[in-house]
Structures are given as C-alpha cells and as structure tokens.
Design an enzyme around this catalytic site. Sequence first.
Site, mmCIF file in Angstrom:
data_model
loop_
_atom_site.group_PDB
_atom_site.id
_atom_site.type_symbol
_atom_site.label_atom_id
_atom_site.label_comp_id
_atom_site.label_asym_id
_atom_site.label_seq_id
_atom_site.Cartn_x
_atom_site.Cartn_y
_atom_site.Cartn_z
ATOM 1 N N GLY A 115 -3.554 10.497 14.577
ATOM 2 C CA GLY A 115 -4.259 9.558 13.725
ATOM 3 C C GLY A 115 -5.639 9.273 14.289
ATOM 4 O O GLY A 115 -5.874 9.405 15.488
ATOM 5 N N CYS A 116 -6.561 8.847 13.434
ATOM 6 C CA CYS A 116 -7.941 8.638 13.883
ATOM 7 C C CYS A 116 -8.046 7.479 14.880
ATOM 8 O O CYS A 116 -8.632 7.628 15.958
ATOM 9 C CB CYS A 116 -8.865 8.425 12.685
ATOM 10 N N HIS A 117 -7.474 6.326 14.548
ATOM 11 C CA HIS A 117 -7.531 5.199 15.478
ATOM 12 C C HIS A 117 -6.788 5.540 16.772
ATOM 13 O O HIS A 117 -7.226 5.166 17.866
ATOM 14 C CB HIS A 117 -6.924 3.944 14.855
ATOM 15 N N THR A 119 -6.489 8.435 18.129
ATOM 16 C CA THR A 119 -7.333 9.335 18.915
ATOM 17 C C THR A 119 -8.294 8.547 19.796
ATOM 18 O O THR A 119 -8.439 8.829 20.992
ATOM 19 C CB THR A 119 -8.115 10.274 17.981
ATOM 20 N N PHE A 283 -16.607 8.878 17.666
ATOM 21 C CA PHE A 283 -16.352 10.189 17.071
ATOM 22 C C PHE A 283 -16.376 10.035 15.557
ATOM 23 O O PHE A 283 -16.499 8.911 15.037
ATOM 24 C CB PHE A 283 -15.006 10.758 17.549
#
Length: 312
Positions: A115-117, A119, A283
């Site tokens: 998941g983005c968060h 990461t 990012f």
Amino acid sequence: MRPKVFIDGQEGTTGLQIYERLGGREDIELLRIDPEKRKDAQERKKLLNDADLVFLCLPDAAAREAVALIENDRTKVIDASTAHRTSPGWVYGFPELLAGQRQRVKFAKRTANPGCHATGFLSAAAPLVATGVLPRDYPVTCYSLTGYSGGGKKMIAEYEGEGKDEALDSPRIYGTTLRHKHLPEMKALSGLDEPPVFCPIVDDYYKGMASCLMLHNARLTGKPTAEDLCEILARYYEDQQVVRVAPFEKEGSFLAANALAGTDRLELSVWGHEKQTIVVARFDNLGKGASGAAVQNMNLMLGFDETAGLAL
C-alpha cells in the site's frame, strides 16, 4: 520468446499507470481484453491462464476471485489490492525493505504490492526495527500526506469536477477510526508489536506523498541523535537504486509532498536534533506507492533489469 503480461483491471488508476509504463516496452507481450468482455469471467480466465505474469488491479474480493481462476502453476501474480498483503504464501513486494526481500520477490509466484501509506511508513520504521534501534514495543506515531489520485477515479472526479465542494480546498484528515486498511501490513512488515497510531491526510494536489515517522530519541536503543539515525538509514539503503537517503541537514526547510511526483523512486529525509527526530519518506503515490513498485516487482520476477521502464 517474450513473456506475456495481462493487466486485469486496466481501466482503474493503478492499471492505467502500469500500462503507461509497459505500453512501449518491446521485451514483453501485453495481452489485451476486449472492452466489452472485461467482466466476462470466461474471457478473463483464459487471459489469466495464458499470461506468464498477471497484474491484479481490482477490489479485494475480485482479486481473490481472479487468483482462483488461475488453474496452472506457471502464471505469476502481482496483486495491487490489499487482499493478500499479509497472506501466507504471498511475498511482500518491497525489494529494498528487509534482508533477502529482493530474492524473495525474484523467485515468487505470488507477490502482494504494498500500500502507498504503508510504503512510506515501512521505509522508515522497518530498517530501524531490523537494526535494533527502534524497540519493538515503541509506541510509534505516523502521519502521511497524499495527493487525491490515491483515492482512485471517484475521488479524482470529486476534486476535478464542476461544482467542487469548498471543503476539498483544504487538507482533510481521514481514517479517523484508526483502522486504516494499510495497518495490518504496517505492523506485520515493520516488526513492531503494535501498529502505529496512524493519521492519513489527503490534500488538493494530484499526486505525491510525504509520510512522517516521529521519534523521541531517548526511547531508542543507544539514544542516537537525528544525525545518527540518518547515517543508520543511509547505510541500510546504501547502493539501492530506487530508495535513497538524503544527506542530513541541520537547518530546517519546507518539504513539498509532491517533490517526487512523476518518479518511481523514494527519498528519505531525516530532521531533528539530540532529543527528537522525524523521518520523512517522499515519493509518488502512483509511482513507488503503486504502479512503479508493481513494475519493479515484475522486472524482478521475469528476470529483467530491476529498474527497466521506471522513472528514477
């Protein structure tokens, strides 16, 4: 023979971004589904089984159903949903995160894209736990700012459509029940005893993330300074191509959450002093936070150069 790749769910934000990164590549063959048959189970099943590697860009339930349609032991899968991120038999697709993780991804049949968060949080927390600096029982807190593209097509339409709600002009805190869907992987992959108290925030810009881990140095092993922590992280990620650590700076500055928008890399910055530290991961939520990470994992799983097709 070029490996065959199929994107199941190409119409979504993540699927479209993966296609953009793969569309011009000549070392793979992209399988396409007739738009009129994209919900046809039999047509999808055929393509899922014809492919050497499949990207699943689907809701969780649909991703599980897609995996069940694969009847051979040859097709490799990268799942971009949350369905399998802590499931047995699935490899977590963050090659730089832990010792041996790159090799695990390389030889995986089933890879769960992070998941983005998660990461952003894990890029800071997991190395500090792995090196013994951050105690496993430390009560961690984290906030993470993201652009609205992280919410998919529906949220993009809300921010970009006519008659936009004035509330969307300001940062909005969400996940206020403290049960965000990324928390299970944040706990499992960080090595912490408990998940962080986590506060996600969405703001009125398209893409880019800034995830911030906040620490009291006296509670850390050896009581390191902020500059010490920067050096620890720099050594941990030494020689990595996609994850980098910025040099330590003693003077404060503004940090733009969209500074790495349009790239597929992640940069960690460490700020603070002897008593307190913040570690900020910046990012692109559509890059290293989603589609860029998926393509990086594909490259490893199919034996290509790890950064092929990535914007670094």
